[in-house]
Design an enzyme around this catalytic site. Structure first.
Site, PDB file in Angstrom:
ATOM      1  N   GLU A  25      -3.726  17.451   9.752  1.00 26.92           N
ATOM      2  CA  GLU A  25      -3.837  18.959  10.139  1.00 26.92           C
ATOM      3  C   GLU A  25      -2.565  19.463  10.936  1.00 26.92           C
ATOM      4  O   GLU A  25      -2.010  20.434  10.629  1.00 26.92           O
ATOM      5  CB  GLU A  25      -4.902  19.108  11.199  1.00 26.92           C
ATOM      6  CG  GLU A  25      -6.456  19.127  10.633  1.00 26.92           C
ATOM      7  CD  GLU A  25      -7.640  19.104  11.625  1.00 26.92           C
ATOM      8  OE1 GLU A  25      -7.210  19.036  12.771  1.00 26.92           O
ATOM      9  OE2 GLU A  25      -8.787  18.766  11.259  1.00 26.92           O
ATOM     10  N   SER A 111       9.919   3.434   0.552  1.00 29.72           N
ATOM     11  CA  SER A 111       9.242   4.489  -0.516  1.00 29.72           C
ATOM     12  C   SER A 111       9.353   3.874  -2.076  1.00 29.72           C
ATOM     13  O   SER A 111       8.305   3.829  -2.566  1.00 29.72           O
ATOM     14  CB  SER A 111      10.161   5.610  -0.693  1.00 29.72           C
ATOM     15  OG  SER A 111       9.589   6.445   0.426  1.00 29.72           O
ATOM     16  N   HIS A 240      -3.480  12.139  -2.582  1.00 33.08           N
ATOM     17  CA  HIS A 240      -2.345  11.329  -2.347  1.00 33.08           C
ATOM     18  C   HIS A 240      -1.699  11.481  -1.102  1.00 33.08           C
ATOM     19  O   HIS A 240      -1.459  10.564  -0.326  1.00 33.08           O
ATOM     20  CB  HIS A 240      -1.211  10.990  -3.716  1.00 33.08           C
ATOM     21  CG  HIS A 240      -0.159  10.161  -3.405  1.00 33.08           C
ATOM     22  ND1 HIS A 240      -0.171   9.015  -3.532  1.00 33.08           N
ATOM     23  CD2 HIS A 240       1.011  10.486  -3.048  1.00 33.08           C
ATOM     24  CE1 HIS A 240       0.752   8.435  -3.243  1.00 33.08           C
ATOM     25  NE2 HIS A 240       1.588   9.424  -2.808  1.00 33.08           N
ATOM     26  N   SER A 241      -1.264  12.394  -0.669  1.00 30.07           N
ATOM     27  CA  SER A 241      -0.298  12.839   0.312  1.00 30.07           C
ATOM     28  C   SER A 241      -0.697  14.509   0.672  1.00 30.07           C
ATOM     29  O   SER A 241      -1.178  15.000   0.096  1.00 30.07           O
ATOM     30  CB  SER A 241       0.943  12.430   0.236  1.00 30.07           C
ATOM     31  OG  SER A 241       1.488  13.587  -0.822  1.00 30.07           O
TER      32      SER A 241
HETATM   33  C1  LIG Z   1       9.460   2.728  -7.968  1.00 27.59           C
HETATM   34  C2  LIG Z   1       8.509   4.138  -7.654  1.00 27.59           C
HETATM   35  N1  LIG Z   1       8.043   4.810  -8.623  1.00 27.59           N
HETATM   36  C3  LIG Z   1       7.211   5.920  -8.285  1.00 27.59           C
HETATM   37  C4  LIG Z   1       7.246   6.255  -6.965  1.00 27.59           C
HETATM   38  C5  LIG Z   1       6.255   7.555  -6.765  1.00 27.59           C
HETATM   39  N2  LIG Z   1       5.047   7.360  -6.301  1.00 27.59           N
HETATM   40  C6  LIG Z   1       5.046   7.044  -4.914  1.00 27.59           C
HETATM   41  S1  LIG Z   1       3.608   6.752  -4.452  1.00 27.59           S
HETATM   42  C7  LIG Z   1       2.976   6.544  -5.844  1.00 27.59           C
HETATM   43  C8  LIG Z   1       1.767   6.051  -6.404  1.00 27.59           C
HETATM   44  C9  LIG Z   1       1.410   4.642  -6.057  1.00 27.59           C
HETATM   45  O1  LIG Z   1      -0.075   4.081  -6.216  1.00 27.59           O
HETATM   46  P1  LIG Z   1      -0.671   3.099  -5.838  1.00 27.59           P
HETATM   47  O2  LIG Z   1       0.275   1.865  -5.655  1.00 27.59           O
HETATM   48  O3  LIG Z   1      -1.839   2.703  -6.598  1.00 27.59           O
HETATM   49  O4  LIG Z   1      -1.215   3.163  -4.173  1.00 27.59           O
HETATM   50  P2  LIG Z   1      -1.906   4.466  -3.288  1.00 27.59           P
HETATM   51  O5  LIG Z   1      -1.223   5.732  -3.243  1.00 27.59           O
HETATM   52  O6  LIG Z   1      -3.105   4.536  -4.455  1.00 27.59           O
HETATM   53  O7  LIG Z   1      -2.184   3.928  -2.204  1.00 27.59           O
HETATM   54  C10 LIG Z   1       3.970   6.915  -6.885  1.00 27.59           C
HETATM   55  C11 LIG Z   1       4.143   6.661  -8.446  1.00 27.59           C
HETATM   56  C12 LIG Z   1       7.691   5.634  -6.192  1.00 27.59           C
HETATM   57  N3  LIG Z   1       7.726   5.923  -4.933  1.00 27.59           N
HETATM   58  N4  LIG Z   1       8.449   4.422  -6.661  1.00 27.59           N
END
Ligand SMILES: Cc1ncc(C[n+]2csc(CCOP(=O)(O)OP(=O)(O)O)c2C)c(N)n1
Length: 348
Positions: A25, A111, A240-241
């Site tokens: 929030e 990240s 996701h965020s």
């Molecule tokens: C190498 C890389 N590719 C793409 C991203 C963008 N990205 C950030 S979070 C995410 C999803 C990751 O999903 P998952 O591993 O299933 O974790 P969750 O968010 O579901 O907990 C992506 C594609 C990144 N941070 N690093």
């Protein structure tokens, strides 16, 4: 699981839920630049943390702040990182939620997805060389298993016989990509087996199941000096965020079902209540206390000044190279010329 541990696990799951709600929030109010919750994955966070000892080294992805909370990272420490103030261990140079703590054996969130997996194989190998009674636990999502680093990490750990637990939170989604578009295998556990790693799948929304699996995995990793993979089945109930709206790519009914019927906190509460270890009054008191503490942590951290400007340029090179010196001169010069455009709470 005895009463003391169960109540502690439950209370920390609730603390994580409340912390997530209020920080989320605060982001919506524009007080934080970014946030990301662990909603729906509280059991994986807390029950796995409870099954470890503080000597075990954690390499997180980013949806595991509950492990830090369990280890004693304070709400003030969380808030300091989120606001990037001068008490933040990363000196304000990371996005919010990139927590880390040397003291608590918790590597800083990074990240780029899956980089933590080969690193974990190496960290665990160092524990093996030092003959430590400890293991490494590395967390990752289903989406991260599509990175090359996932495969490198698993193979490396398997052949080096590193004492590491690969803990996959299979929550069905990687931002907007469902697991059906992520891989065609039967989930992730089978991939561990393909690398010669003992692997098990558990219900990630059942705190007791996660606790038992991680305890057994830890025992095996340390006694037998080998890696283990645990695939915890769950669901990312949150967006996701703060950067996306998940109702644009998945149906609300599905989210609601996981939020209510399959809620890991409600399930665990039913169990402790049935054992007569918890009642409504405990619940009200706990929630009230935590809410107050989180709000106070935000109010305090928000007022703490930011790290000084010079911290932007430190901690990488022994002697600051000329191009960075030039950037520092440029920024200081700009501040002199446009003082009103510069944030008042960053000491120059
Ligand atoms: C190498 C890389 N590719 C793409 C991203 C963008 N990205 C950030 S979070 C995410 C999803 C990751 O999903 P998952 O591993 O299933 O974790 P969750 O968010 O579901 O907990 C992506 C594609 C990144 N941070 N690093």
């Amino acid at each position: 699981v005895k009463k003391g541990l169960a109540v502690n696990m439950y209370s920390t799951m609730v603390a994580l839920q409340i912390m997530d709600t209020i920080f989320y929030e605060a982001q919506r109010q524009g007080r934080l630049s970014f946030y990301l919750t662990s909603t729906g994955e509280e059991a994986i966070n807390i029950a796995s943390a409870a099954a470890l000892t503080s000597d075990d080294i954690v390499l997180p992805q980013y949806r595991e702040p509950g492990v830090l909370l369990w280890r004693g990272f304070t709400l003030e420490e969380f808030a300091d990182q989120l606001f990037g103030n001068k008490n933040d261990y990363g000196k304000g140079r990371q996005m919010p939620i990139h927590y880390g703590s040397n003291k608590l054996n918790y590597f800083t969130v990074s990240s780029p997805l899956a980089t933590q997996l080969p690193q974990a194989a190496g960290v665990a190998y160092s524990l093996k060389m030092d003959k430590k009674e400890a293991c490494v636990v590395v967390y990752f999502g289903d989406g991260s298993t599509s990175e090359g680093d996932f495969h490198a990490g698993l193979n490396f750990a398997a052949v080096m016989e590193s004492p590491v637990i690969f803990l996959c939170r299979n929550n069905g989604w990687a931002i907007s990509t469902p697991v059906t578009e992520q891989f065609r295998s039967d989930g992730v556990a089978i991939k561990g087996q393909a690398y010669g790693i003992r692997s098990i799948r558990v219900d990630g929304n059942d705190a007791l199941a996660v606790y038992s699996a991680i305890r057994a995995a830890r025992q095996m990793a340390i006694k037998e000096q080998r890696p283990i993979l645990v695939e915890a089945m769950t669901y990312r109930v949150s967006h996701h965020s703060t950067s996306d709206d998940s109702t644009k790519y998945r149906c609300v009914k599905e989210i609601d079902q996981w939020r209510t019927e399959k809620n890991p906190i409600t399930r665990f509460r039913k169990w402790i209540q049935r054992n007569d270890w918890w009642d409504d009054q405990n619940e009200t008191e706990l929630r009230g206390n935590i809410r107050k503490q989180v709000v106070e942590a935000i109010q305090t951290a928000e007022k703490v000044e930011k790290p000084p400007l010079r911290d932007l340029f430190g901690d990488v090179y022994d002697k600051i190279p000329s191009n960075l010196q030039e950037q520092e001169r440029f920024i200081r010069d700009s501040i002199k010329r446009y003082p009103k455009e510069y944030p008042f709470d960053v000491p120059v």
